[in-house]
Design a protein around this motif. Structure first.
Motif, PDB file in Angstrom:
ATOM      1  N   ILE A  90       0.830  -1.202   0.000  1.00  0.00           N
ATOM      2  CA  ILE A  90       0.000   0.000   0.000  1.00  0.00           C
ATOM      3  C   ILE A  90       0.862   1.249   0.000  1.00  0.00           C
ATOM      4  O   ILE A  90       2.024   1.206   0.448  1.00  0.00           O
ATOM      5  CB  ILE A  90      -0.935   0.043   1.241  1.00  0.00           C
ATOM      6  CG1 ILE A  90      -0.126  -0.012   2.546  1.00  0.00           C
ATOM      7  CG2 ILE A  90      -1.976  -1.056   1.174  1.00  0.00           C
ATOM      8  CD1 ILE A  90      -0.957   0.293   3.772  1.00  0.00           C
ATOM      9  N   PRO A  91       0.332   2.377  -0.516  1.00  0.00           N
ATOM     10  CA  PRO A  91      -0.951   2.472  -1.204  1.00  0.00           C
ATOM     11  C   PRO A  91      -0.848   1.960  -2.633  1.00  0.00           C
ATOM     12  O   PRO A  91       0.254   1.678  -3.103  1.00  0.00           O
ATOM     13  CB  PRO A  91      -1.214   3.973  -1.187  1.00  0.00           C
ATOM     14  CG  PRO A  91       0.145   4.577  -1.280  1.00  0.00           C
ATOM     15  CD  PRO A  91       1.048   3.660  -0.491  1.00  0.00           C
ATOM     16  N   GLN A  92      -1.975   1.836  -3.326  1.00  0.00           N
ATOM     17  CA  GLN A  92      -1.945   1.398  -4.714  1.00  0.00           C
ATOM     18  C   GLN A  92      -1.489   2.538  -5.620  1.00  0.00           C
ATOM     19  O   GLN A  92      -0.783   2.312  -6.596  1.00  0.00           O
ATOM     20  CB  GLN A  92      -3.332   0.911  -5.127  1.00  0.00           C
ATOM     21  CG  GLN A  92      -3.362   0.275  -6.511  1.00  0.00           C
ATOM     22  CD  GLN A  92      -4.714  -0.319  -6.845  1.00  0.00           C
ATOM     23  OE1 GLN A  92      -5.663  -0.220  -6.069  1.00  0.00           O
ATOM     24  NE2 GLN A  92      -4.818  -0.938  -8.005  1.00  0.00           N
ATOM     25  N   TYR A  93      -1.944   3.755  -5.285  1.00  0.00           N
ATOM     26  CA  TYR A  93      -1.558   4.942  -6.054  1.00  0.00           C
ATOM     27  C   TYR A  93      -1.174   6.058  -5.086  1.00  0.00           C
ATOM     28  O   TYR A  93      -1.705   6.148  -3.979  1.00  0.00           O
ATOM     29  CB  TYR A  93      -2.726   5.437  -6.930  1.00  0.00           C
ATOM     30  CG  TYR A  93      -3.200   4.467  -7.956  1.00  0.00           C
ATOM     31  CD1 TYR A  93      -4.311   3.663  -7.724  1.00  0.00           C
ATOM     32  CD2 TYR A  93      -2.537   4.335  -9.181  1.00  0.00           C
ATOM     33  CE1 TYR A  93      -4.749   2.753  -8.672  1.00  0.00           C
ATOM     34  CE2 TYR A  93      -2.973   3.424 -10.132  1.00  0.00           C
ATOM     35  CZ  TYR A  93      -4.085   2.645  -9.864  1.00  0.00           C
ATOM     36  OH  TYR A  93      -4.512   1.742 -10.801  1.00  0.00           O
ATOM     37  N   GLN A  94      -0.288   6.917  -5.557  1.00  0.00           N
ATOM     38  CA  GLN A  94       0.106   8.071  -4.771  1.00  0.00           C
ATOM     39  C   GLN A  94       0.463   9.210  -5.719  1.00  0.00           C
ATOM     40  O   GLN A  94       1.290   9.032  -6.619  1.00  0.00           O
ATOM     41  CB  GLN A  94       1.309   7.745  -3.888  1.00  0.00           C
ATOM     42  CG  GLN A  94       1.729   8.851  -2.954  1.00  0.00           C
ATOM     43  CD  GLN A  94       0.913   8.883  -1.688  1.00  0.00           C
ATOM     44  OE1 GLN A  94       0.853   7.921  -0.947  1.00  0.00           O
ATOM     45  NE2 GLN A  94       0.283  10.013  -1.430  1.00  0.00           N
ATOM     46  N   HIS A  95      -0.225  10.340  -5.518  1.00  0.00           N
ATOM     47  CA  HIS A  95       0.104  11.544  -6.278  1.00  0.00           C
ATOM     48  C   HIS A  95       0.755  12.524  -5.331  1.00  0.00           C
ATOM     49  O   HIS A  95       0.186  12.829  -4.277  1.00  0.00           O
ATOM     50  CB  HIS A  95      -1.163  12.167  -6.873  1.00  0.00           C
ATOM     51  CG  HIS A  95      -1.777  11.349  -7.956  1.00  0.00           C
ATOM     52  ND1 HIS A  95      -2.480  10.202  -7.713  1.00  0.00           N
ATOM     53  CD2 HIS A  95      -1.787  11.515  -9.303  1.00  0.00           C
ATOM     54  CE1 HIS A  95      -2.895   9.690  -8.855  1.00  0.00           C
ATOM     55  NE2 HIS A  95      -2.490  10.462  -9.833  1.00  0.00           N
ATOM     56  N   VAL A  96       1.925  13.021  -5.678  1.00  0.00           N
ATOM     57  CA  VAL A  96       2.609  13.990  -4.827  1.00  0.00           C
ATOM     58  C   VAL A  96       3.066  15.166  -5.667  1.00  0.00           C
ATOM     59  O   VAL A  96       3.208  15.073  -6.888  1.00  0.00           O
ATOM     60  CB  VAL A  96       3.825  13.368  -4.103  1.00  0.00           C
ATOM     61  CG1 VAL A  96       3.390  12.211  -3.220  1.00  0.00           C
ATOM     62  CG2 VAL A  96       4.884  12.922  -5.095  1.00  0.00           C
TER      63      VAL A  96
END
Lengths: 111, 114
Positions: free
Chosen positions: A7-13
């Motif tokens: 986790i996580p499956q997706y991450q936007h930074v």
């Protein structure tokens, strides 16, 4: 069966922010490897951790292997656009390349 | 040094047809692995060759899948007959003998079964 949850499956930074992905195995591992897959590419080996509690660093990347050898993390400090891709952890139960992969964490970095 | 090469890069076939995927490992790598990633899920182990011998084929889904590595060089993975659920990306990876420290992956074959 043996599983590795990631986790996580997706991450936007935002560029410059930190990023962490976590892996948890249902069973004790002999080692854990991390791979990076760029969009449209193939998994590329980053690192292997073998010892309980091991911590390794590669420039802005820090890898940890838990004391019980059941979990691991990858932390990226001050992300850059070149860090974009999917990061996979993969647990090994012996000295072969038969690995149990996590689902991967896809990192997007906004400039 | 050439990396792991896979052919074809993409294959679109109809259900019931046969497809053969090929993998050329890095020269000198005795260990060859097939993995598969289905619909964005985790990458799953299929089987492991040491030279021409199947070391572990516990990940092969069923008897519609046949892998060979005659002569211990390149390997083929045949799916016959293909089913819809066989769609995915098939990766080949190789490593040198002795204790495995890392796998070198090929670019994969994107298989679409319609």
């Amino acid at each position: 069966g043996q599983q590795v949850m990631q986790i996580p499956q997706y991450q936007h930074v935002q560029e410059g922010e930190d990023f962490t992905t976590y892996c948890n195995s249902s069973t004790t591992l002999s080692n854990i490897q991390w791979y990076k897959q760029r969009p449209g590419g193939h998994p590329v080996f980053l690192i292997q951790l073998v010892k309980s509690g091991e911590v390794k660093k590669q420039k802005r990347l820090t890898f940890q292997f838990g004391e019980a050898k059941k979990n691991s993390s990858l932390h990226i400090t001050a992300t850059q656009t070149t860090d974009v891709g999917t990061y996979f952890c993969a647990g090994g139960k012996g000295n072969t390349g038969k690995l149990i992969f996590g689902q991967g964490t896809t990192l997007q970095v906004k400039p | 040094e050439a990396g792991v090469t896979q052919f074809p890069s993409h294959s679109v076939i109809e259900k019931g047809q046969t497809v053969t995927l090929r993998c050329d490992p890095i020269s000198g790598h005795d260990n060859l692995y097939w993995y598969r990633r289905v619909m964005g899920k985790e990458i799953k182990f299929l089987l492991h060759f040491v030279k021409e011998s199947k070391q572990d084929e516990s990940g092969m889904p069923n008897n519609r899948f046949l892998a060979e590595r005659t002569g211990g060089t390149y390997s083929t993975l045949k799916v016959q007959p293909a089913e819809l659920e066989d769609s995915g990306v098939y990766f080949c990876a190789s490593s040198q003998e002795s204790i495995v420290e890392k796998l070198f992956f090929g670019s994969g074959t994107q298989l679409s079964v319609l």
